[in-house]
Design an enzyme around this catalytic site. Structure first.
Site, PDB file in Angstrom:
ATOM      1  N   LYS A 131      13.617  -4.882   5.827  1.00  0.00           N
ATOM      2  CA  LYS A 131      12.851  -4.453   4.663  1.00  0.00           C
ATOM      3  C   LYS A 131      11.371  -4.781   4.866  1.00  0.00           C
ATOM      4  O   LYS A 131      11.017  -5.875   5.309  1.00  0.00           O
ATOM      5  CB  LYS A 131      13.388  -5.135   3.406  1.00  0.00           C
ATOM      6  CG  LYS A 131      12.755  -4.622   2.104  1.00  0.00           C
ATOM      7  CD  LYS A 131      13.417  -5.221   0.875  1.00  0.00           C
ATOM      8  CE  LYS A 131      12.778  -4.687  -0.391  1.00  0.00           C
ATOM      9  NZ  LYS A 131      13.409  -5.229  -1.623  1.00  0.00           N
ATOM     10  N   SER A 158      13.815  -1.765  -5.174  1.00  0.00           N
ATOM     11  CA  SER A 158      12.786  -1.644  -4.153  1.00  0.00           C
ATOM     12  C   SER A 158      13.364  -1.499  -2.741  1.00  0.00           C
ATOM     13  O   SER A 158      12.638  -1.194  -1.798  1.00  0.00           O
ATOM     14  CB  SER A 158      11.853  -2.863  -4.196  1.00  0.00           C
ATOM     15  OG  SER A 158      12.555  -4.058  -3.897  1.00  0.00           O
ATOM     16  N   SER A 203      16.695  -4.683  -7.394  1.00  0.00           N
ATOM     17  CA  SER A 203      16.196  -4.028  -6.186  1.00  0.00           C
ATOM     18  C   SER A 203      17.216  -3.881  -5.072  1.00  0.00           C
ATOM     19  O   SER A 203      16.984  -3.145  -4.112  1.00  0.00           O
ATOM     20  CB  SER A 203      14.978  -4.778  -5.647  1.00  0.00           C
ATOM     21  OG  SER A 203      13.872  -4.588  -6.497  1.00  0.00           O
TER      22      SER A 203
END
Length: 465
Positions: free
Chosen positions: A81, A156, A180
């Site tokens: 990520k 996210s 997220s």
């Protein structure tokens, strides 16, 4: 070469590499081919470096040939990520301020992934500073949903979920403050686990005593989520709030049964949030499926009073503390919704923050008592199905207007305030085929039990289909 494909399970891929039925280089080639087919449209993986990935795969094969011990993810292609610092690899946080940032050291979660033997290929796209559950930014653009590329992949960890669902990577990791991990898993039809607070430690971080956000695993099935959790979980002396259980607790295959399970089922936590009718229908069917599979399902929910105020207060306070000085220096480099959220923290007092923590403490005790009656709580992950990708956020639910970009995330962030582990598992689709997940919540610390329940639900769905 083995009969593996990019849709195979991560556990099967690891076993095939270890048994030399496929090389790490061949496995990488399979995934690079899929990336070439899908990533141009979906924009899920960013900062892709095929040359370094091929060098990493060759090193993995040489390591295996030497007879040296291998890690539990040896040879698996992996994209980190883009909010997690990765040594020598561009890490932008989705912000133009960090567009050219190349860290010189790894975060703890990346240390553990490298030690487990992954082959790094790139990063997964995120919203600006991971704020908001729709993945777009001014550095790389918008990540799209692989099921319907006109729709949002969530966020996210939207790049991670989109890459997983489209077969570009076998596993992914993310982080979760207000949903997220769970929201993009629901939107893309994969599995995402927000672990118990302390299960996946983070280092370095601005505030080691912060207790809203946590890292966690994502995969296409529950068993692979457990595999990745076994790598990233476990104590570390640099993280004082880490739980003491070893990550290896989660390594064995995950099986479970719904028979006799005590389930509290709720559509909206007693009217705490609105739910799109198509999402509600899928969550209702999930409750019926659990009942048909032997669970005892009761319409019930914990008292979530104070959770809304506590979340919004702590989120604004934490954003202001972390990003306030940066916003003051670079006022034009932030999206408006994030800037507003940071500024909302400026007027908070010590009494406001103290009240938020008191509300969380009360909620934690309520959840402890609630789970004396039930094994798990089942509710929606997201209040809406995947929305059009050209929208920043859903502006209404069932015709009722939303007042902020956070309103449609309550079903996730209210659970955040409990500190309990929560998993998003695919539960069905809307009439036009958009994925919808169901959220299963267990008592704090009961992550292995939660995975067993999720695996049993996953199996029940497969059998029903």
């Amino acid at each position: 070469m083995s009969e593996l494909s990019v849709e195979s399970t991560a556990r099967d891929m690891v076993a095939a590499v270890r048994e030399r039925r496929i090389s790490a280089r061949e496995l990488l080639d399979l995934h690079l081919e899929r990336i070439g087919q899908r990533n141009g449209e979906l924009n899920a993986i960013v900062s892709l470096d095929e040359e370094r990935a091929r060098a990493g795969a060759a090193a993995a094969d040489q390591h295996l040939a030497s007879g040296a011990a291998t890690g539990p993810l040896h040879g698996l292609p992996f994209a980190v990520k883009d909010t997690h610092a990765t040594a020598g690899w561009r890490t932008t946080y989705g912000s133009t301020i960090y567009a050219d940032n190349v860290p010189d050291s790894d975060e703890l979660i990346v240390e553990r992934l490298r030690r487990a033997g992954v082959v790094l290929i790139g990063k997964t796209n995120v919203p600006e500073f991971a704020a908001g559950s729709h993945t777009y930014n001014s550095v790389f653009g918008t990540t799209l949903n692989p099921v319907d590329p006109t729709r949002s992949a969530g966020g996210s960890s939207g790049g991670a979920a989109s890459a997983l669902a489209s077969g570009m990577v076998p596993l992914a990791e993310g982080s979760d403050m207000g949903g997220s991990l769970r929201n993009p898993a629901s939107f893309c039809g994969v599995v995402g686990l927000r672990p118990s607070l302390g299960r996946v430690p983070e280092w370095p971080r601005d505030n080691q005593w912060e207790s809203t956000a946590t890292g966690g695993p994502m995969a296409r099935n529950v068993g692979d989520v457990a595999l990745l959790l076994s790598v990233i979980a476990g104590p570390d002396p640099r993280a004082p709030m880490a739980l003491g259980d070893a990550g290896s607790t989660f390594a064995p295959p995950v099986t479970g049964s719904l028979h006799g399970l005590r389930v509290a089922w709720s559509r909206d936590l007693g009217g705490a949030f609105a739910v799109d009718r198509e999402v509600a229908a899928v969550v209702e069917e999930a409750g019926r499926l659990m009942s048909r599979s032997g669970a005892r399902v009761f319409g019930d929910h914990p008292d979530m009073g104070g959770a809304e105020e506590a979340f919004r207060t702590l989120r604004a306070w934490l954003f202001q503390a972390k990003l306030g000085p940066l916003l003051a220096r670079e006022p034009d480099a932030f999206k408006a919704s994030l800037a507003d959220n940071i500024r909302a923290g400026e007027s908070l007092t010590g009494s406001d923050v103290a009240r938020a923590y008191a509300q969380r403490s009360t909620l934690t005790e309520r959840m402890r008592v609630f789970f004396q009656r039930y094994d798990v709580l089942v509710l929606p992950v997201s209040q809406v199905p995947p929305f059009p990708a050209d929208q920043e956020f859903p502006t209404e639910i069932n015709g009722v207007a939303s007042t902020s970009y956070l309103d449609w995330m309550r079903s996730a962030y209210l659970v955040t305030m409990t500190g309990c582990p929560a998993i998003s598992v695919p539960a069905g689709t809307t009439p036009n085929g958009l994925p919808v997940g169901v959220q299963i919540v267990a008592p704090h610390g009961a992550d292995r039990r939660l995975l067993e329940v999720a695996a049993a639900f996953e199996q029940a769905r497969a059998f029903a289909r």
